[in-house]
Design a protein around this motif. Structure first.
Motif, PDB file in Angstrom:
ATOM      1  N   ILE A  51       5.389  51.408  61.638  1.00  0.00           N
ATOM      2  CA  ILE A  51       5.946  51.429  63.069  1.00  0.00           C
ATOM      3  C   ILE A  51       6.673  52.098  62.694  1.00  0.00           C
ATOM      4  N   GLY A  89       9.664  53.916  56.710  1.00  0.00           N
ATOM      5  CA  GLY A  89       8.880  54.077  56.882  1.00  0.00           C
ATOM      6  C   GLY A  89       7.929  55.199  56.339  1.00  0.00           C
ATOM      7  N   ALA A 110       5.415  55.432  71.831  1.00  0.00           N
ATOM      8  CA  ALA A 110       6.145  54.382  72.329  1.00  0.00           C
ATOM      9  C   ALA A 110       5.671  52.902  70.973  1.00  0.00           C
ATOM     10  N   VAL A 111       5.468  52.210  70.770  1.00  0.00           N
ATOM     11  CA  VAL A 111       4.576  51.247  70.770  1.00  0.00           C
ATOM     12  C   VAL A 111       5.344  49.964  71.234  1.00  0.00           C
ATOM     13  N   GLU A 137       6.519  57.343  65.796  1.00  0.00           N
ATOM     14  CA  GLU A 137       7.797  57.733  65.900  1.00  0.00           C
ATOM     15  C   GLU A 137       8.088  57.777  66.648  1.00  0.00           C
ATOM     16  N   LYS A 152      12.287  52.218  44.874  1.00  0.00           N
ATOM     17  CA  LYS A 152      11.396  53.134  43.960  1.00  0.00           C
ATOM     18  C   LYS A 152      10.617  53.480  43.131  1.00  0.00           C
ATOM     19  N   ASN A 156      23.338  60.202  52.607  1.00  0.00           N
ATOM     20  CA  ASN A 156      22.192  58.990  53.142  1.00  0.00           C
ATOM     21  C   ASN A 156      20.423  60.179  52.126  1.00  0.00           C
ATOM     22  N   VAL A 181      16.046  59.839  51.586  1.00  0.00           N
ATOM     23  CA  VAL A 181      15.209  59.377  51.540  1.00  0.00           C
ATOM     24  C   VAL A 181      14.117  60.057  50.191  1.00  0.00           C
ATOM     25  N   TYR A 182      13.889  58.845  49.693  1.00  0.00           N
ATOM     26  CA  TYR A 182      13.373  59.135  48.411  1.00  0.00           C
ATOM     27  C   TYR A 182      11.348  59.539  48.040  1.00  0.00           C
TER      28      TYR A 182
HETATM   29  P1  NAI Z   1      16.082  53.950  60.899  1.00  0.00           P
HETATM   30  O1  NAI Z   1      16.535  53.030  61.412  1.00  0.00           O
HETATM   31  O2  NAI Z   1      15.525  54.244  59.672  1.00  0.00           O
HETATM   32  O3  NAI Z   1      14.143  54.045  61.130  1.00  0.00           O
HETATM   33  C1  NAI Z   1      13.451  53.520  62.636  1.00  0.00           C
HETATM   34  C2  NAI Z   1      12.570  54.240  62.782  1.00  0.00           C
HETATM   35  O4  NAI Z   1      11.983  53.662  64.364  1.00  0.00           O
HETATM   36  C3  NAI Z   1      13.455  55.233  64.001  1.00  0.00           C
HETATM   37  O5  NAI Z   1      12.816  56.549  64.160  1.00  0.00           O
HETATM   38  C4  NAI Z   1      12.838  54.773  65.746  1.00  0.00           C
HETATM   39  O6  NAI Z   1      12.847  55.853  66.331  1.00  0.00           O
HETATM   40  C5  NAI Z   1      11.659  54.673  65.544  1.00  0.00           C
HETATM   41  N1  NAI Z   1      11.415  53.733  65.752  1.00  0.00           N
HETATM   42  C6  NAI Z   1      12.109  52.492  66.880  1.00  0.00           C
HETATM   43  N2  NAI Z   1      11.571  51.833  67.626  1.00  0.00           N
HETATM   44  C7  NAI Z   1      10.158  52.378  67.991  1.00  0.00           C
HETATM   45  C8  NAI Z   1       9.043  52.238  68.595  1.00  0.00           C
HETATM   46  N3  NAI Z   1       8.722  50.709  69.440  1.00  0.00           N
HETATM   47  N4  NAI Z   1       8.053  53.116  68.326  1.00  0.00           N
HETATM   48  C9  NAI Z   1       7.632  53.651  67.461  1.00  0.00           C
HETATM   49  N5  NAI Z   1       8.409  54.014  67.175  1.00  0.00           N
HETATM   50  C10 NAI Z   1       9.917  53.447  66.768  1.00  0.00           C
HETATM   51  O7  NAI Z   1      15.160  52.390  60.214  1.00  0.00           O
HETATM   52  P2  NAI Z   1      14.668  51.835  59.160  1.00  0.00           P
HETATM   53  O8  NAI Z   1      13.420  53.127  58.141  1.00  0.00           O
HETATM   54  O9  NAI Z   1      13.800  50.062  59.269  1.00  0.00           O
HETATM   55  O10 NAI Z   1      15.462  51.497  57.871  1.00  0.00           O
HETATM   56  C11 NAI Z   1      16.088  50.612  57.730  1.00  0.00           C
HETATM   57  C12 NAI Z   1      17.998  50.897  57.321  1.00  0.00           C
HETATM   58  O11 NAI Z   1      17.621  50.568  55.901  1.00  0.00           O
HETATM   59  C13 NAI Z   1      18.199  51.997  57.745  1.00  0.00           C
HETATM   60  O12 NAI Z   1      19.485  52.597  58.063  1.00  0.00           O
HETATM   61  C14 NAI Z   1      18.490  53.264  56.759  1.00  0.00           C
HETATM   62  O13 NAI Z   1      19.039  53.880  56.325  1.00  0.00           O
HETATM   63  C15 NAI Z   1      18.204  52.041  55.281  1.00  0.00           C
HETATM   64  N6  NAI Z   1      17.806  51.488  54.415  1.00  0.00           N
HETATM   65  C16 NAI Z   1      17.832  53.564  53.797  1.00  0.00           C
HETATM   66  C17 NAI Z   1      17.033  53.699  52.307  1.00  0.00           C
HETATM   67  C18 NAI Z   1      17.324  55.169  51.942  1.00  0.00           C
HETATM   68  O14 NAI Z   1      18.510  55.530  51.741  1.00  0.00           O
HETATM   69  N7  NAI Z   1      16.407  55.911  50.606  1.00  0.00           N
HETATM   70  C19 NAI Z   1      15.642  53.000  52.538  1.00  0.00           C
HETATM   71  C20 NAI Z   1      15.197  51.429  52.795  1.00  0.00           C
HETATM   72  C21 NAI Z   1      16.155  52.180  54.529  1.00  0.00           C
END
Ligand code: NAI
Length: 462
Positions: free
Chosen positions: A179, A185, A236-237, A203, A51, A345, A347-348
């Motif tokens: 990714i 991300g 898909a990566v 994505e 943040k 939930n 996202v900032y």
């Molecule tokens: P996430 O689970 O929110 O998003 C991961 C994304 O990666 C998904 O959209 C998924 O479809 C995609 N993905 C998965 N495998 C893939 C592949 N092989 N190739 C391409 N895309 C792929 O995970 P993220 O952003 O890493 O966050 C982790 C956790 O931390 C989540 O539960 C999130 O809510 C939390 N978090 C919350 C924040 C907030 O509230 N502002 C800030 C940072 C994290």
């Protein structure tokens, strides 16, 4: 052998809050943390530093691209990344110091090292100066989560990084490939795009923020693209390879994408390694989450688990609520209820995205009859004054009872606006209730009021 009422393992938002609440209720509390500073992922390398960087990078863009619109002329806006990072470190330190102060104030005894659960009521801390055995009636597991691995992607902390590294880069990467278009991300991708990197977000699913309401996530995708992120969905990566110059990101059915730096942001997994769970008799589910009942009790008596370690939204504020509930349960026997369905939930990014309750897709799938009210920021006077007219508020209410079932916001200060809607949903308010509340003029909160009016086609300013 020190003897306590409660041993909390982990000093993140779940663990440190549980420790404070238990101490407030008169319990003797020990907290074991492996890191040198308190606060966990959120305070040290997650929510707080990200943040700070979001704020700083937004100001950089404001000064560089938008101040002139306000008639404020500045010459030569330059980036001092070192100073930006220094400020971030200072803010983090004031937060970790703040948690240490609260521990002292509440007489919470802190142990540094890796904790291992030996059996009911017995924990060994593997510290720098050897092992210390702690005994307590109750143990709360609050070890949080870590970045989930993605097969074929090897994190080296330099060219292939995680959020832990992306908050501390020493220079702006030329080409950054992210990714995953989840919260991490998009937030960290935005930071580096604002500071000058060419950012491509890959994505797997067909839209960004795929767990959010589809209408909102489609709008988010449009706005973020306008802000300079290149977003490719349905990609898909399958792995990465280090090359002489950088990294090749391999994707299914298409050419590899070239990058200087790759940020892996495809989710997080519960942190259970080294905790001794299996041997002690604490069961985990197939995804690795610790199994608990509705009172946070694990399969081993006297051992509880909260936050990212158990199923549910992996969010700091939810872990804090779990922490308070479990501490009160242990101290008083009264069940503290945490409704994971009403955890907001946020996202900032710029603009922010926030939601609570059901999405339109979930209501459709459940066959719940609903009405929807949508109002754009564009038609709000304060949003125009701020120069923040992107976005909308979308409310979903039951068609027959008018009870609010879901609220979704994309736009400036969405993370603050959602608070009113969390209260409305928690108190079973109708859209009519929100529409009839006085909302100060001129504020962004009027977009919420107008969206509530729009549920019955009565919005005034459109
Ligand atoms: P996430 O689970 O929110 O998003 C991961 C994304 O990666 C998904 O959209 C998924 O479809 C995609 N993905 C998965 N495998 C893939 C592949 N092989 N190739 C391409 N895309 C792929 O995970 P993220 O952003 O890493 O966050 C982790 C956790 O931390 C989540 O539960 C999130 O809510 C939390 N978090 C919350 C924040 C907030 O509230 N502002 C800030 C940072 C994290």
């Amino acid at each position: 052998m020190p003897d306590f009422d409660v041993i909390v393992i982990g000093a993140g938002p779940g663990g440190y809050v549980a420790a404070i609440r238990a101490a407030q209720l008169g319990l003797a509390v020990a907290c074991v943390e492996k890191e040198a500073t308190l606060g966990g992922t959120c305070v040290r390398v997650g929510c707080i530093p990200s943040k700070v960087l979001l704020e700083s990078s937004e100001r950089f863009v404001m000064a560089r691209d938008h101040l002139a619109e306000h008639g404020v002329l500045v010459s030569e806006v330059e980036l001092d990344l070192g100073a930006m990072m220094e400020r971030k470190d200072k803010v983090v330190k004031s937060n970790t110091d703040g948690v240490a102060y609260l521990f002292k104030k509440h007489g919470i005894e802190r142990f540094t090292g890796m904790a291992e659960l030996i059996e009911r009521g017995r924990v060994v801390v593997h510290g720098e100066d050897g092992d210390t055995e702690l005994v307590a009636e109750n143990v709360i597991l609050a070890t949080g989560s870590r970045v989930a691995e993605l097969s074929g992607v090897e994190v080296d902390g330099e060219k292939v990084i995680t959020s832990d590294h992306a908050i501390a880069l020493e220079e702006v990467p030329r080409r950054l490939v992210v990714i995953g278009a989840g919260a991490i991300g998009l937030e960290l991708g935005s930071v580096w795009a604002r500071l000058g990197a060419n950012v491509t977000v890959l994505e797997y699913l067909d839209r960004v923020l795929p767990t959010m309401d589809a209408e909102i996530s489609r709008e988010a995708q449009k706005v973020f693209t306008r802000r300079g992120l290149e977003i490719r969905t349905g990609v898909a990566v399958t792995g990465t390879t280090l090359t002489k110059r950088g990294v090749s990101v391999h994707v299914e059915g298409a050419n590899a994408v070239k990058a200087d730096t790759v940020l892996l942001a495809t989710g997080r997994a519960p942190n259970t390694e080294g905790l001794g769970l299996e041997a002690a008799g604490v069961e985990q589910d197939s995804k690795g989450f610790v199994k608990v009942d509705e009172r946070f009790r694990t399969t081993l008596e006297g051992v509880y688990a909260i936050g990212d370690l158990i199923e549910g939204p992996m969010l700091a504020h939810r872990a804090e609520d779990d922490g308070v509930a479990v501490a009160e349960l242990i101290a008083t026997g009264v069940v503290g209820h945490v409704d994971h369905g009403l955890v907001p939930n946020v996202v900032y990014t710029e603009p922010e995205v926030a939601s609570v309750g059901k999405t339109e897709e979930q209501l459709k799938e459940a066959g719940t009859p609903y009405r929807k009210g949508v109002f754009p920021y564009q038609a709000n006077g304060r949003a125009r004054a701020l120069g923040a007219t992107d976005g909308r508020v979308k409310l979903l209410a039951h068609k027959e009872t008018d009870r609010l079932l879901g609220a979704h916001v994309i736009g400036a200060r969405a993370g603050d606006l959602i608070a009113e809607l969390v209260a409305a949903l928690a108190f079973h308010a109708s859209s009519e209730d929100v529409a009839r509340l006085s909302h100060a003029h001129p504020t962004l909160s009027e977009v919420v009021k107008e969206a509530a009016l729009a549920v019955h086609g009565r919005a005034l300013h459109i």
